[in-house]
Motif scaffolding. Structure first.
Motif, mmCIF file in Angstrom:
data_model
loop_
_atom_site.group_PDB
_atom_site.id
_atom_site.type_symbol
_atom_site.label_atom_id
_atom_site.label_comp_id
_atom_site.label_asym_id
_atom_site.label_seq_id
_atom_site.Cartn_x
_atom_site.Cartn_y
_atom_site.Cartn_z
ATOM 1 N N GLY A 115 36.126 53.154 38.875
ATOM 2 C CA GLY A 115 36.725 51.853 39.171
ATOM 3 C C GLY A 115 38.185 51.818 38.819
ATOM 4 O O GLY A 115 38.860 52.847 38.727
ATOM 5 N N CYS A 116 38.692 50.595 38.572
ATOM 6 C CA CYS A 116 40.108 50.441 38.293
ATOM 7 C C CYS A 116 40.356 49.166 37.490
ATOM 8 O O CYS A 116 39.493 48.294 37.398
ATOM 9 C CB CYS A 116 40.925 50.405 39.580
ATOM 10 S SG CYS A 116 40.616 48.940 40.600
ATOM 11 N N THR A 117 41.540 49.087 36.916
ATOM 12 C CA THR A 117 42.035 47.894 36.243
ATOM 13 C C THR A 117 43.219 47.366 37.041
ATOM 14 O O THR A 117 44.105 48.128 37.432
ATOM 15 C CB THR A 117 42.469 48.217 34.804
ATOM 16 O OG1 THR A 117 41.336 48.718 34.079
ATOM 17 C CG2 THR A 117 43.008 46.974 34.111
ATOM 18 N N ILE A 118 43.230 46.061 37.288
ATOM 19 C CA ILE A 118 44.246 45.441 38.128
ATOM 20 C C ILE A 118 45.051 44.445 37.304
ATOM 21 O O ILE A 118 44.482 43.609 36.595
ATOM 22 C CB ILE A 118 43.598 44.717 39.324
ATOM 23 C CG1 ILE A 118 42.764 45.698 40.144
ATOM 24 C CG2 ILE A 118 44.656 44.044 40.194
ATOM 25 C CD1 ILE A 118 41.903 45.034 41.179
ATOM 26 N N SER A 119 46.359 44.536 37.403
ATOM 27 C CA SER A 119 47.266 43.581 36.755
ATOM 28 C C SER A 119 48.167 42.990 37.830
ATOM 29 O O SER A 119 48.972 43.711 38.438
ATOM 30 C CB SER A 119 48.106 44.271 35.682
ATOM 31 O OG SER A 119 47.280 44.833 34.673
ATOM 32 N N ALA A 120 48.023 41.702 38.071
ATOM 33 C CA ALA A 120 48.807 41.055 39.128
ATOM 34 C C ALA A 120 50.276 40.931 38.738
ATOM 35 O O ALA A 120 51.172 41.164 39.547
ATOM 36 C CB ALA A 120 48.228 39.687 39.442
ATOM 37 N N THR A 121 50.534 40.537 37.491
ATOM 38 C CA THR A 121 51.887 40.437 36.949
ATOM 39 C C THR A 121 51.833 40.836 35.484
ATOM 40 O O THR A 121 50.748 40.996 34.903
ATOM 41 C CB THR A 121 52.451 39.008 37.067
ATOM 42 O OG1 THR A 121 51.684 38.137 36.201
ATOM 43 C CG2 THR A 121 52.369 38.494 38.501
ATOM 44 N N SER A 122 53.005 40.945 34.867
ATOM 45 C CA SER A 122 53.036 41.309 33.447
ATOM 46 C C SER A 122 52.423 40.222 32.578
ATOM 47 O O SER A 122 51.931 40.491 31.484
ATOM 48 C CB SER A 122 54.476 41.575 33.012
ATOM 49 O OG SER A 122 55.286 40.417 33.231
ATOM 50 N N ALA A 123 52.435 38.984 33.070
ATOM 51 C CA ALA A 123 51.883 37.867 32.294
ATOM 52 C C ALA A 123 50.422 37.585 32.618
ATOM 53 O O ALA A 123 49.765 36.849 31.892
ATOM 54 C CB ALA A 123 52.707 36.609 32.541
ATOM 55 N N ALA A 124 49.927 38.181 33.686
ATOM 56 C CA ALA A 124 48.548 37.894 34.114
ATOM 57 C C ALA A 124 47.553 38.696 33.295
ATOM 58 O O ALA A 124 47.843 39.801 32.829
ATOM 59 C CB ALA A 124 48.387 38.215 35.585
ATOM 60 N N GLN A 125 46.374 38.152 33.137
ATOM 61 C CA GLN A 125 45.314 38.849 32.415
ATOM 62 C C GLN A 125 44.744 39.965 33.295
ATOM 63 O O GLN A 125 44.310 39.718 34.416
ATOM 64 C CB GLN A 125 44.197 37.875 32.040
ATOM 65 C CG GLN A 125 43.036 38.531 31.298
ATOM 66 C CD GLN A 125 42.057 37.497 30.779
ATOM 67 O OE1 GLN A 125 42.461 36.443 30.302
ATOM 68 N NE2 GLN A 125 40.780 37.798 30.873
ATOM 69 N N PRO A 126 44.747 41.216 32.821
ATOM 70 C CA PRO A 126 44.165 42.303 33.629
ATOM 71 C C PRO A 126 42.666 42.073 33.827
ATOM 72 O O PRO A 126 41.995 41.475 32.987
ATOM 73 C CB PRO A 126 44.423 43.549 32.775
ATOM 74 C CG PRO A 126 45.507 43.160 31.821
ATOM 75 C CD PRO A 126 45.306 41.699 31.558
ATOM 76 N N TYR A 127 42.158 42.549 34.946
ATOM 77 C CA TYR A 127 40.721 42.473 35.166
ATOM 78 C C TYR A 127 40.241 43.790 35.775
ATOM 79 O O TYR A 127 41.027 44.584 36.273
ATOM 80 C CB TYR A 127 40.341 41.280 36.043
ATOM 81 C CG TYR A 127 40.957 41.222 37.416
ATOM 82 C CD1 TYR A 127 40.234 41.588 38.546
ATOM 83 C CD2 TYR A 127 42.260 40.757 37.601
ATOM 84 C CE1 TYR A 127 40.783 41.507 39.816
ATOM 85 C CE2 TYR A 127 42.823 40.671 38.873
ATOM 86 C CZ TYR A 127 42.075 41.051 39.971
ATOM 87 O OH TYR A 127 42.631 40.980 41.221
#
Length: 286
Positions: free
Chosen positions: A219-231
């Motif tokens: 799978g993978c880890t996704i970070s939308a922005t530096s301030a967003a919570q990774p999921y």
């Protein structure tokens, strides 16, 4: 009360686009969509989570489209509508039945005609978790093939015709986002993607509070922005399914949300495909 729709209803796009389903996690999150698989509202998605620090619930996973190779033919099970009215792919034509009961949405597809197989997708949310689970299962309709499969699995490298027919290849296309559940997203966002390949069990910090015994895990880890919570997006399977995560990082645009368009509200959405998951599936396994 359970809700069940049969083949006569499921293969009618006009009927299945206006029939919606909803499941919740009890802490402000939900998964929702249409029976056809088309997202017709901005609020539709497979994982909407009420996250700390966010003013509104966030849509994280919009949908997952499936491509299944069976008997040397590719079946596209997703259904999408675009800005110009195009429906592509049109996976609803393979939908045999839909069932909603006790927080479980079950979609059953028939592939390969009367002598083919049944492909089942089941969606649910564990209570009090910002997690959506999607389980895939292949059901053989040929009793002799089911017996042969359990006695001799073979490998994916086996070129014999019988082994090629038994091994069903599936590609999952998860379309993700990170936006308020009632707003739209455009391709000007820059997501960060980290592919995860775990040699052992899932790290305890990432393990949902549900029973998981299958391996391996990709799978993978996704970070939308530096301030967003990774999921995290994780795929678990039996070892002989040989799962693989292939990063892509591609944006797909111009998805139409028909209900919002009819209401003369913003209705064009863009979605991010972080990668695809590919695996083999065998009859009577998931």
């Amino acid at each position: 009360m359970p809700i069940a729709l049969d083949r006569g209803m499921c293969c009618d796009l006009n009927q299945t686009m206006v029939r919606e389903w909803l499941i919740t996690n009890g802490i402000g999150g939900y998964a929702a969509g249409t029976v056809a698989g088309v997202l017709t509202r901005n609020q539709h998605g497979l994982l909407v989570a009420d996250l700390p620090g966010e003013m509104l619930p966030q849509l994280l996973l919009a949908k997952v489209d499936e491509e299944v190779v069976f008997d040397q033919r590719t079946y596209y099970l997703g259904t999408n509508e675009y800005r110009d009215g195009t429906i592509k792919p049109a996976g609803f034509v393979h939908l045999e039945s839909f069932h909603l009961e006790d927080g479980f949405s079950t979609f059953t597809y028939r592939l390969g005609g009367i002598n083919g197989i049944v492909f089942e997708k089941r969606i649910w949310m564990p209570p009090e978790q910002n997690t959506t689970c999607i389980q895939y299962r292949v059901i053989s309709t040929n009793m002799q093939e089911r017996a042969d499969t359990h006695t001799s699995r073979g490998t994916l490298d086996d070129d014999s015709p019988t082994q090629q027919q038994r091994a069903l290849m599936i590609t999952l296309l998860p379309f993700t986002t990170y936006r308020p559940y009632n707003q739209l997203q455009s391709v000007n966002q820059h997501f960060q993607l980290q592919a995860d390949h775990f040699a052992d069990h899932m790290p305890s910090s990432m393990r949902p509070r549900i029973h998981i015994s299958a391996e391996p895990l990709v799978g993978c880890t996704i970070s939308a922005t530096s301030a967003a919570q990774p999921y995290h997006m994780l795929a678990l399977s039996h070892p002989d399914c040989h799962p693989t995560f292939i990063p892509t990082g591609v944006w797909y645009g111009n998805f139409l949300r028909r209900h919002d368009s009819t209401a003369e509200q913003p209705a064009i959405d863009d979605l991010y495909l972080p990668g695809v998951v590919r695996a083999a599936l065998w009859p009577d396994d998931d």
